[in-house]
Motif scaffolding. Structure first.
Motif, short mmCIF file in Angstrom:
data_model
loop_
_atom_site.label_atom_id
_atom_site.label_comp_id
_atom_site.label_asym_id
_atom_site.label_seq_id
_atom_site.Cartn_x
_atom_site.Cartn_y
_atom_site.Cartn_z
N VAL A 1 0.81 -1.21 0.00
CA VAL A 1 0.00 0.00 0.00
C VAL A 1 0.85 1.27 0.00
N MET A 2 2.11 1.16 0.42
CA MET A 2 2.99 2.32 0.48
C MET A 2 3.90 2.47 -0.74
N HIS A 3 3.89 1.52 -1.65
CA HIS A 3 4.82 1.56 -2.78
C HIS A 3 4.65 2.81 -3.64
N ALA A 4 3.43 3.12 -4.03
CA ALA A 4 3.21 4.26 -4.93
C ALA A 4 3.56 5.59 -4.27
N PRO A 5 3.09 5.89 -3.07
CA PRO A 5 3.44 7.18 -2.48
C PRO A 5 4.93 7.32 -2.19
N MET A 6 5.57 6.26 -1.73
CA MET A 6 7.00 6.32 -1.45
C MET A 6 7.81 6.47 -2.72
N THR A 7 7.44 5.72 -3.75
CA THR A 7 8.14 5.82 -5.04
C THR A 7 8.03 7.22 -5.60
N CYS A 8 6.83 7.77 -5.62
CA CYS A 8 6.65 9.10 -6.21
C CYS A 8 7.37 10.17 -5.41
N ALA A 9 7.42 10.04 -4.09
CA ALA A 9 8.15 11.01 -3.27
C ALA A 9 9.64 10.91 -3.51
N ALA A 10 10.17 9.70 -3.63
CA ALA A 10 11.59 9.52 -3.89
C ALA A 10 11.97 10.09 -5.26
N LEU A 11 11.13 9.85 -6.26
CA LEU A 11 11.38 10.38 -7.60
C LEU A 11 11.34 11.90 -7.59
N ALA A 12 10.39 12.47 -6.87
CA ALA A 12 10.28 13.93 -6.79
C ALA A 12 11.52 14.54 -6.15
N GLY A 13 12.18 13.76 -5.28
CA GLY A 13 13.41 14.23 -4.65
C GLY A 13 14.65 14.02 -5.49
N GLY A 14 14.49 13.44 -6.67
CA GLY A 14 15.62 13.28 -7.58
C GLY A 14 16.27 11.92 -7.56
N ALA A 15 15.73 10.96 -6.83
CA ALA A 15 16.35 9.65 -6.71
C ALA A 15 15.85 8.69 -7.78
N HIS A 16 16.71 7.76 -8.15
CA HIS A 16 16.29 6.58 -8.90
C HIS A 16 15.65 5.62 -7.89
N VAL A 17 14.84 4.67 -8.37
CA VAL A 17 14.07 3.85 -7.43
C VAL A 17 14.13 2.37 -7.79
N LEU A 18 14.39 1.56 -6.75
CA LEU A 18 14.15 0.11 -6.79
C LEU A 18 12.99 -0.16 -5.85
N CYS A 19 11.92 -0.75 -6.36
CA CYS A 19 10.73 -1.03 -5.55
C CYS A 19 10.47 -2.52 -5.51
N GLU A 20 10.09 -2.99 -4.34
CA GLU A 20 9.75 -4.40 -4.21
C GLU A 20 8.44 -4.71 -4.92
N LYS A 21 8.19 -5.99 -5.08
CA LYS A 21 6.95 -6.47 -5.67
C LYS A 21 5.95 -6.79 -4.57
#
Length: 360
Positions: A74-94
């Motif tokens: 449930v937290m994957h989308a908000p965390m991913t989008c926040a990390a991207l907005a901060g300039g980071a590349h992202v590895l997200c679990e399944k």
């Protein structure tokens, strides 16, 4: 040097942190978990000074080049989008997200930010499964006719086996066997066989009435503990997947690939790969993972394969290039579309068509 932040302590402790010890040019500078004691316990052996029980404060407090996310779905989308907005590349679990809409939003955000994106389907980096992919594509098996995959265990069989509040048993948190294991199976089948055309299946809660072993308190599980589905691939092959966590005995993961000219079998009980050409006996063609013996890595294909996945992602970031291997957010979206269709099929009790043409 790439600065790395990790959200989620459990898989960080088991896989991410041991793997980063073997990756030059990347250092984990911060770790966040829902419980500060968990964050500290995971970070301390690796000398990570910055620990948080608030992932947003972690993102705000550091200039991170890569964020690895291993949290409830449930937290994957908000965390991913926040990390991207901060300039980071992202590895997200399944699994990628709660649904395909969220997965699409994650992909669009990564593209808008011009950041690399990977879903941690680490078995794409397992040498044995990579050999299977090469043999299938190289024609060693001939036309693939059908695939059987079973994943049967007993870890959820006892009503007292899961604690109250267990997110894996909570559908609203994105728990369940379909997401936990089915996402890997769908990704594997797409990698080996190409895109699916339709799916039929069910995601079921066989043991909803549960009890907390410590407190004796009764509670109700809402996530699936048994799921199965059949994929009709665009190639015409059929792939059947059956996953249960409520059997009386563990039988592990078995994979069988049947082609017109040959058959492959793989069991995770011994990680032995066998191949038989038509009319011949099975021969052991297993492939060793050169990373399996590295100091500090935890045992098991999941923990070991994460190293190669992170090596590819870190190399792509440093070389300013696209990923050459692995599952991107495009794959994550397409995998999620299949999972969503299994949920839809559970309700409709019929085949659900899959159109991947717009998921690019």
């Amino acid at each position: 040097m790439l600065n790395v932040g990790i959200i989620g302590a459990s898989f960080a402790r088991n896989a991410y942190l041991p793997a980063f010890e073997h990756i030059e040019g990347a250092t984990v500078v911060a770790l966040a978990s829902g419980r500060i004691d968990s964050a500290k316990a995971a970070a301390a052996p690796y000398g990570i000074a910055h620990v948080y029980d608030d992932w947003q404060k972690m993102l705000e407090g550091h200039a991170l080049d890569l964020v690895c996310i291993a949290t409830p779905t449930v937290m994957h989308a908000p965390m991913t989008c926040a990390a991207l907005a901060g300039g980071a590349h992202v590895l997200c679990e399944k699994p990628t997200a709660m649904n395909a809409g969220e997965a699409r939003h994650m992909l669009d955000a990564a593209r808008a930010a011009k950041r690399l994106h990977m879903i941690d389907h680490e078995l794409r980096f397992n040498p044995t499964r990579a050999r299977m992919a090469e043999m299938i594509r190289g024609g060693d098996l001939g036309e693939i006719r059908h695939v059987n995959i079973s994943n049967i265990g007993a870890s959820w069989a006892d009503p007292a086996s899961r604690p109250r509040g267990d997110w894996w048993s909570d559908a609203s948190m994105g728990g369940g066997r379909l997401g936990a294991n089915g996402s890997h199976q769908v990704d594997m089948l797409r990698w080996w066989l190409g895109e699916p055309a339709a799916v039929i299946g069910q995601a079921l809660t066989i043991v909803p009435d549960r009890v907390d072993a410590k407190t004796g308190e009764a509670w109700t599980a809402t996530a699936d503990d048994l799921s199965y589905f059949t994929l009709e691939m665009q190639s015409g092959a059929l792939a059947q997947v059956f996953m249960s966590g409520v059997a009386a005995a563990n039988m592990g993961n078995e994979t069988q690939v049947f082609g017109a000219k040959g058959t492959l079998t793989l069991s995770n009980s011994d990680e032995k790969l066998y191949f038989a050409r038509a009319g011949d006996s099975f021969a052991d063609i297993s492939v060793d993972d050169p990373n399996a013996g590295l100091e500090g890595l935890n045992k098991g294909i999941w923990n070991v394969s994460v190293l190669a996945a992170l090596q590819e992602l870190v190399a792509a970031i440093k070389e300013d290039r696209e990923l050459q291997r692995g599952a991107s957010f495009v794959d994550g979206l397409r995998n999620q579309m299949v999972l969503d269709a299994v949920i839809a099929s559970t309700a409709s009790r019929r085949w659900e068509a899959l159109d991947m043409s717009g998921a690019a």
